[in-house]
Design an enzyme around this catalytic site. Structure first.
Site, PDB file in Angstrom:
ATOM      1  N   GLY A   9       0.865  -1.189   0.000  1.00 12.22           N
ATOM      2  CA  GLY A   9       0.000   0.000   0.000  1.00 12.22           C
ATOM      3  C   GLY A   9       0.895   1.230   0.000  1.00 12.22           C
ATOM      4  O   GLY A   9       0.553   2.276   0.551  1.00 12.22           O
ATOM      5  N   GLY A  12      -0.139   4.831  -0.698  1.00 11.05           N
ATOM      6  CA  GLY A  12      -1.304   5.340   0.037  1.00 11.05           C
ATOM      7  C   GLY A  12      -0.910   6.347   1.105  1.00 11.05           C
ATOM      8  O   GLY A  12       0.274   6.620   1.318  1.00 11.05           O
ATOM      9  N   MET A  14      -1.060   6.108   4.394  1.00  8.40           N
ATOM     10  CA  MET A  14      -0.218   5.496   5.436  1.00  8.40           C
ATOM     11  C   MET A  14       1.105   5.004   4.846  1.00  8.40           C
ATOM     12  O   MET A  14       2.164   5.203   5.432  1.00  8.40           O
ATOM     13  CB  MET A  14      -0.967   4.326   6.090  1.00  8.40           C
ATOM     14  CG  MET A  14      -2.041   4.742   7.078  1.00  8.40           C
ATOM     15  SD  MET A  14      -1.384   5.620   8.504  1.00  8.40           S
ATOM     16  CE  MET A  14      -0.440   4.322   9.299  1.00  8.40           C
ATOM     17  N   ARG A  36      -0.938  -1.729  -6.007  1.00  6.21           N
ATOM     18  CA  ARG A  36      -1.804  -2.450  -6.939  1.00  6.21           C
ATOM     19  C   ARG A  36      -1.244  -2.277  -8.359  1.00  6.21           C
ATOM     20  O   ARG A  36      -0.632  -1.250  -8.677  1.00  6.21           O
ATOM     21  CB  ARG A  36      -3.253  -1.968  -6.826  1.00  6.21           C
ATOM     22  CG  ARG A  36      -3.464  -0.538  -7.210  1.00  6.21           C
ATOM     23  CD  ARG A  36      -4.891  -0.102  -6.964  1.00  6.21           C
ATOM     24  NE  ARG A  36      -4.965   1.334  -6.796  1.00  6.21           N
ATOM     25  CZ  ARG A  36      -4.982   2.220  -7.773  1.00  6.21           C
ATOM     26  NH1 ARG A  36      -4.952   1.820  -9.039  1.00  6.21           N
ATOM     27  NH2 ARG A  36      -5.017   3.515  -7.528  1.00  6.21           N
ATOM     28  N   THR A  98      -7.688  -2.191   7.970  1.00  5.49           N
ATOM     29  CA  THR A  98      -8.936  -2.454   8.704  1.00  5.49           C
ATOM     30  C   THR A  98     -10.038  -2.893   7.727  1.00  5.49           C
ATOM     31  O   THR A  98      -9.852  -2.873   6.509  1.00  5.49           O
ATOM     32  CB  THR A  98      -9.391  -1.205   9.480  1.00  5.49           C
ATOM     33  OG1 THR A  98      -9.646  -0.150   8.548  1.00  5.49           O
ATOM     34  CG2 THR A  98      -8.339  -0.761  10.483  1.00  5.49           C
ATOM     35  N   HIS A 153     -13.684  10.364  11.169  1.00  4.25           N
ATOM     36  CA  HIS A 153     -12.559  10.197  10.246  1.00  4.25           C
ATOM     37  C   HIS A 153     -12.773  11.035   8.990  1.00  4.25           C
ATOM     38  O   HIS A 153     -13.875  11.507   8.731  1.00  4.25           O
ATOM     39  CB  HIS A 153     -12.380   8.722   9.843  1.00  4.25           C
ATOM     40  CG  HIS A 153     -11.720   7.899  10.914  1.00  4.25           C
ATOM     41  ND1 HIS A 153     -12.439   7.270  11.904  1.00  4.25           N
ATOM     42  CD2 HIS A 153     -10.405   7.624  11.161  1.00  4.25           C
ATOM     43  CE1 HIS A 153     -11.603   6.633  12.708  1.00  4.25           C
ATOM     44  NE2 HIS A 153     -10.370   6.824  12.292  1.00  4.25           N
ATOM     45  N   HIS A 154     -11.713  11.135   8.213  1.00  2.95           N
ATOM     46  CA  HIS A 154     -11.701  11.883   6.954  1.00  2.95           C
ATOM     47  C   HIS A 154     -12.686  11.321   5.925  1.00  2.95           C
ATOM     48  O   HIS A 154     -13.102  10.162   6.010  1.00  2.95           O
ATOM     49  CB  HIS A 154     -10.288  11.880   6.370  1.00  2.95           C
ATOM     50  CG  HIS A 154      -9.678  10.513   6.293  1.00  2.95           C
ATOM     51  ND1 HIS A 154      -9.818   9.692   5.209  1.00  2.95           N
ATOM     52  CD2 HIS A 154      -8.958   9.804   7.204  1.00  2.95           C
ATOM     53  CE1 HIS A 154      -9.197   8.560   5.425  1.00  2.95           C
ATOM     54  NE2 HIS A 154      -8.664   8.588   6.639  1.00  2.95           N
ATOM     55  N   LYS A 157     -12.209   7.727   4.027  1.00  2.00           N
ATOM     56  CA  LYS A 157     -12.196   6.406   4.686  1.00  2.00           C
ATOM     57  C   LYS A 157     -13.337   5.543   4.152  1.00  2.00           C
ATOM     58  O   LYS A 157     -14.487   5.985   4.103  1.00  2.00           O
ATOM     59  CB  LYS A 157     -12.300   6.571   6.209  1.00  2.00           C
ATOM     60  CG  LYS A 157     -12.189   5.247   6.952  1.00  2.00           C
ATOM     61  CD  LYS A 157     -11.930   5.447   8.433  1.00  2.00           C
ATOM     62  CE  LYS A 157     -11.882   4.132   9.191  1.00  2.00           C
ATOM     63  NZ  LYS A 157     -10.798   3.236   8.725  1.00  2.00           N
TER      64      LYS A 157
HETATM   65  P1  NAD Z   1      -5.200   4.734   1.176  1.00  2.50           P
HETATM   66  O1  NAD Z   1      -6.397   4.443   0.338  1.00  2.50           O
HETATM   67  O2  NAD Z   1      -4.611   6.097   1.139  1.00  2.50           O
HETATM   68  O3  NAD Z   1      -4.024   3.695   0.838  1.00  2.50           O
HETATM   69  C1  NAD Z   1      -4.238   2.346   0.525  1.00  2.50           C
HETATM   70  C2  NAD Z   1      -3.259   1.997  -0.573  1.00  2.50           C
HETATM   71  O4  NAD Z   1      -3.350   0.590  -0.817  1.00  2.50           O
HETATM   72  C3  NAD Z   1      -3.569   2.719  -1.906  1.00  2.50           C
HETATM   73  O5  NAD Z   1      -2.425   3.377  -2.389  1.00  2.50           O
HETATM   74  C4  NAD Z   1      -3.996   1.585  -2.805  1.00  2.50           C
HETATM   75  O6  NAD Z   1      -3.665   1.804  -4.185  1.00  2.50           O
HETATM   76  C5  NAD Z   1      -3.181   0.423  -2.216  1.00  2.50           C
HETATM   77  N1  NAD Z   1      -3.667  -0.876  -2.692  1.00  2.50           N
HETATM   78  C6  NAD Z   1      -4.930  -1.240  -3.079  1.00  2.50           C
HETATM   79  N2  NAD Z   1      -4.934  -2.499  -3.535  1.00  2.50           N
HETATM   80  C7  NAD Z   1      -3.653  -2.957  -3.420  1.00  2.50           C
HETATM   81  C8  NAD Z   1      -3.020  -4.189  -3.742  1.00  2.50           C
HETATM   82  N3  NAD Z   1      -3.701  -5.220  -4.280  1.00  2.50           N
HETATM   83  N4  NAD Z   1      -1.691  -4.323  -3.487  1.00  2.50           N
HETATM   84  C9  NAD Z   1      -0.988  -3.308  -2.961  1.00  2.50           C
HETATM   85  N5  NAD Z   1      -1.515  -2.093  -2.661  1.00  2.50           N
HETATM   86  C10 NAD Z   1      -2.840  -1.926  -2.879  1.00  2.50           C
HETATM   87  O7  NAD Z   1      -5.613   4.339   2.667  1.00  2.50           O
HETATM   88  P2  NAD Z   1      -4.872   4.727   4.036  1.00  2.50           P
HETATM   89  O8  NAD Z   1      -5.537   5.912   4.632  1.00  2.50           O
HETATM   90  O9  NAD Z   1      -3.400   4.721   3.821  1.00  2.50           O
HETATM   91  O10 NAD Z   1      -5.286   3.475   4.936  1.00  2.50           O
HETATM   92  C11 NAD Z   1      -4.931   2.153   4.567  1.00  2.50           C
HETATM   93  C12 NAD Z   1      -5.522   1.160   5.555  1.00  2.50           C
HETATM   94  O11 NAD Z   1      -4.922   1.340   6.845  1.00  2.50           O
HETATM   95  C13 NAD Z   1      -7.035   1.329   5.773  1.00  2.50           C
HETATM   96  O12 NAD Z   1      -7.612   0.054   5.950  1.00  2.50           O
HETATM   97  C14 NAD Z   1      -7.100   2.125   7.080  1.00  2.50           C
HETATM   98  O13 NAD Z   1      -8.321   1.950   7.766  1.00  2.50           O
HETATM   99  C15 NAD Z   1      -5.941   1.502   7.821  1.00  2.50           C
HETATM  100  N6  NAD Z   1      -5.393   2.305   8.912  1.00  2.50           N
HETATM  101  C16 NAD Z   1      -4.999   1.596  10.012  1.00  2.50           C
HETATM  102  C17 NAD Z   1      -4.392   2.260  11.058  1.00  2.50           C
HETATM  103  C18 NAD Z   1      -3.879   1.456  12.226  1.00  2.50           C
HETATM  104  O14 NAD Z   1      -3.282   2.048  13.150  1.00  2.50           O
HETATM  105  N7  NAD Z   1      -4.055   0.137  12.216  1.00  2.50           N
HETATM  106  C19 NAD Z   1      -4.184   3.649  11.004  1.00  2.50           C
HETATM  107  C20 NAD Z   1      -4.600   4.332   9.857  1.00  2.50           C
HETATM  108  C21 NAD Z   1      -5.178   3.637   8.803  1.00  2.50           C
END
Ligand code: NAD
Length: 265
Positions: A9, A12, A14, A36, A98, A153-154, A157
């Protein structure tokens, strides 16, 4: 030797901060930045994309054969591939994504017999202290106190309620003997929404660029206790994830929580 790190990811919100703080720390050897297949930035330097420095690792859709630990903050659809990759290649896993299904959570338990996994819906220290506190508070207060969880949240999400709100509720249910998720009431609308005794109200707000705020109300006739946690930026989760990745390196197979990583009792 620095641990060989895979970030999934990686483009993304994070993923970018994981790359940036991992580079800044100098404590990891980043061997892959996975995205992806059809991501527009595939092939670009992952370090430069994260507004850090060049690390000679290109954003790629494939996983490397040789790594020590993977950090995945992607989407539930991607998590299976990451879990399989880690299990097949004996790579430790820090999973922060999540919205996982029950089947995916079961799969994590199964692979954790072979590899070391930290799965946590929130990786911040403060929230993990709150995870541990809310059950104790609910049990001390007893059944006369109504419990409501409000999370914000933003606008980007996708899943609701947040994984952290569900973990808060699950911990309360575990300690107080409520059914999870049966005790949860998601929002209220309609003419007959009288509060059910023992239920936990869940409310999800999606607006602007709020990083993450969770509020838990314990309220009875005459008083209310409120606990609130606000994440000021994503870096609080990122620092937790990097700490978990370093911590996992020396661990045997098993499913660990952030409470284990942070030694929160
Ligand atoms: P985001 O949408 O900005 O990033 C997700 C990334 O994953 C994107 O760049 C997307 O292209 C990529 N992705 C999608 N399919 C993929 C694949 N098959 N292979 C590789 N990459 C792929 O989202 P975000 O805000 O960065 O959040 C990501 C996740 O983390 C969410 O589920 C969020 O709820 C979770 N999160 C968890 C915590 C924690 O502390 N556990 C904190 C913040 C966010």
């Amino acid at each position: 030797m620095k641990p060989k790190l895979v970030v999934v990811g990686a483009a993304g919100r994070m993923g970018q901060r994981i790359l940036s703080l991992a580079i800044e720390s100098g404590r990891f050897d980043i061997v892959a930045a996975v995205e992806r297949q059809n991501h527009p930035d595939i092939g670009k330097d992952a370090g430069l994309l994260a507004a850090a420095e060049s690390i000679n690792v290109k954003l790629d859709s494939s996983y490397p054969a040789d790594a020590d630990v993977t950090i995945d903050f992607s989407q539930p659809e991607a998590a299976d591939k990451t879990i399989d990759y880690c299990a097949e290649n004996s790579v430790s896993l820090v999973l922060g994504t999540t919205g996982l299904s029950d089947a995916q959570r079961e799969k994590i338990e199964i692979v954790s017999k072979k590899i070391a996994v930290v799965y946590a819906t929130n990786m911040s220290v403060g929230m993990n202290v709150l995870f541990s506190l809310v059950g104790k508070v609910a049990s001390m207060l007893g059944e006369q106190y109504d419990i409501e969880i409000i999370e914000q949240h933003h606008r980007f999400k996708k899943d609701a309620p947040s994984g952290s709100a569900l973990t808060l509720a699950e911990n309360i249910c575990k300690v107080t003997g409520r059914d999870f998720p049966g005790a949860l009431i998601h929002g209220r609308s309609g003419k007959n929404t009288l509060r059910q005794k023992g239920s936990i109200g869940m409310h999800a707000i999606r607006a602007g660029d709020i990083t993450g705020k969770h509020t838990i109300l314990f309220s009875t006739l005459g008083e209310t206790i409120t606990f609130s946690h606000t994440a000021h930026s994503r870096d609080t989760f990122v620092r937790g994830a990097l700490r978990a990745a370093e911590w996992l390196i020396s661990k045997k197979s098993g499913l660990y929580s952030m409470a284990d990583v942070l030694s929160i009792k």
